[in-house]
Design a protein around this motif. Sequence first.
Motif, PDB file in Angstrom:
ATOM      1  N   GLY A  12      -7.797  -0.458   7.390  1.00  8.40           N
ATOM      2  CA  GLY A  12      -6.677  -1.072   7.320  1.00  8.40           C
ATOM      3  C   GLY A  12      -6.500  -2.270   8.404  1.00  8.40           C
TER       4      GLY A  12
ATOM      5  N   LEU B 278       1.008  -1.095  -0.085  1.00  3.62           N
ATOM      6  CA  LEU B 278       0.073   0.054  -0.016  1.00  3.62           C
ATOM      7  C   LEU B 278       0.964   1.259   0.013  1.00  3.62           C
ATOM      8  CD1 LEU B 278      -2.348  -1.282   2.923  1.00  3.62           C
ATOM      9  CD2 LEU B 278      -2.492  -1.779   0.404  1.00  3.62           C
TER      10      LEU B 278
ATOM     11  N   VAL C  49       2.658  -5.247   9.902  1.00  7.67           N
ATOM     12  CA  VAL C  49       2.122  -4.215  10.485  1.00  7.67           C
ATOM     13  C   VAL C  49       3.097  -3.354  11.007  1.00  7.67           C
ATOM     14  CG1 VAL C  49       0.342  -3.130  11.911  1.00  7.67           C
ATOM     15  CG2 VAL C  49      -0.163  -5.337  10.649  1.00  7.67           C
TER      16      VAL C  49
ATOM     17  N   ASN D  84      -1.107   5.526   4.011  1.00  8.97           N
ATOM     18  CA  ASN D  84      -1.551   4.638   3.054  1.00  8.97           C
ATOM     19  C   ASN D  84      -3.008   4.562   3.394  1.00  8.97           C
ATOM     20  OD1 ASN D  84       1.288   4.093   2.516  1.00  8.97           O
ATOM     21  ND2 ASN D  84       1.651   2.772   4.536  1.00  8.97           N
ATOM     22  N   ALA D  85      -3.848   5.376   3.514  1.00 12.60           N
ATOM     23  CA  ALA D  85      -5.263   5.474   3.585  1.00 12.60           C
ATOM     24  C   ALA D  85      -5.687   4.718   2.384  1.00 12.60           C
ATOM     25  CB  ALA D  85      -5.747   6.878   3.670  1.00 12.60           C
ATOM     26  N   LEU D  86      -6.886   3.898   2.242  1.00 18.55           N
ATOM     27  CA  LEU D  86      -7.242   3.146   0.887  1.00 18.55           C
ATOM     28  C   LEU D  86      -8.379   4.060   0.150  1.00 18.55           C
ATOM     29  CD1 LEU D  86      -6.811   0.276   3.057  1.00 18.55           C
ATOM     30  CD2 LEU D  86      -6.346  -0.136   0.702  1.00 18.55           C
TER      31      LEU D  86
ATOM     32  N   PHE E 268       0.484   0.778   8.407  1.00 19.28           N
ATOM     33  CA  PHE E 268       0.190  -0.158   7.636  1.00 19.28           C
ATOM     34  C   PHE E 268      -0.801   0.529   6.705  1.00 19.28           C
ATOM     35  CE2 PHE E 268      -2.906  -3.660   6.738  1.00 19.28           C
ATOM     36  CZ  PHE E 268      -2.147  -4.444   6.207  1.00 19.28           C
ATOM     37  N   ALA E 269      -1.731   0.716   7.207  1.00 18.23           N
ATOM     38  CA  ALA E 269      -3.084   1.647   6.560  1.00 18.23           C
ATOM     39  C   ALA E 269      -4.034   2.186   7.666  1.00 18.23           C
ATOM     40  CB  ALA E 269      -3.919   0.873   5.806  1.00 18.23           C
TER      41      ALA E 269
ATOM     42  N   CYS F 156      -2.691   0.930  12.300  1.00 23.87           N
ATOM     43  CA  CYS F 156      -3.349  -0.157  11.740  1.00 23.87           C
ATOM     44  C   CYS F 156      -4.755   0.116  11.826  1.00 23.87           C
ATOM     45  CB  CYS F 156      -3.093  -1.528  11.819  1.00 23.87           C
ATOM     46  SG  CYS F 156      -3.817  -2.803  10.811  1.00 23.87           S
TER      47      CYS F 156
ATOM     48  N   GLY G 261      -6.710   3.188   7.353  1.00 23.48           N
ATOM     49  CA  GLY G 261      -8.185   3.138   7.213  1.00 23.48           C
ATOM     50  C   GLY G 261      -8.470   3.501   5.738  1.00 23.48           C
TER      51      GLY G 261
ATOM     52  N   GLY H 242       2.403  -1.601   4.294  1.00 18.59           N
ATOM     53  CA  GLY H 242       2.255  -0.374   3.932  1.00 18.59           C
ATOM     54  C   GLY H 242       3.771   0.179   3.773  1.00 18.59           C
TER      55      GLY H 242
END
Length: 265
Positions: A119, A24, A111, A31-33, A67-68, A115, A70, A61
Amino acid sequence: MVSISSASPFLKAFVDGSTGWLVLDRPERRNALNASMWAEIPVLMRALDAHPAVRATVIRGAGAEAFAAGADISEFGEARNDAAAAARYERLNGEAFAAIRQAAHPVIAMVQGFCIGGGLALALAADLRVAARTALFALPPARLGLAYPLDGLRDLVATIGAPAAKDMIFTARRVKAEEALSLGLVNRIAEDAEAETRLLAAEIAEGAPLTITHAKRAIDYITARPGHEDDADVAWHAARCFDSADYAEGRAAFLEKRKPVFRGE
């Protein structure tokens, strides 16, 4: 190293030895999706899982901060502004999670840092989670007023049980790595999460792929994870193991007191 083409500029996929990697890559937004990322995850997961060299896939991430963090909340005004729009958006989420769960090979979430929300749902769709000691986990729907997807709740409950899942959802509190390990939210914590993840992927790669696929399917069935298979499918995977060349290789290696070489055949 073999790169896999991505339709999203925020996702990278490649194969390194026996490990597939899905990154990501949106560090400026932790790293928001966004919607395009959700839509591309199934495509890349299927490509990684189908690669003949891959024995395990890692999702991580970019960078060490997250990691992300969200789903991209800046899209919610349009993408989730009412129940119908939310349902369409959640279908995108659901297809991404399903592609991770349905992978034949084990999927590991690596992670570091935040997270959160979507995420964490992405990490929960994986089979295993390795966390850095800096990792922070949280599910904030109660602070946003939205309903958490049912499949995401099933993954959460299958991983940590109903009481702990309720605690995380009701309070939206942040859970540090040590507590996440005690809850079963993560499998391992390490000072160097990448090194630990690579070690885990290498350990998996030494095993018989068909046996690991059967175990993955059977355990998901037993724990009633979303998309789990039925008795007949689990039995088919078991029979496939016993009819395989790998089973013959495993028996021969045991008798010859040598390390087996499994090919997934």
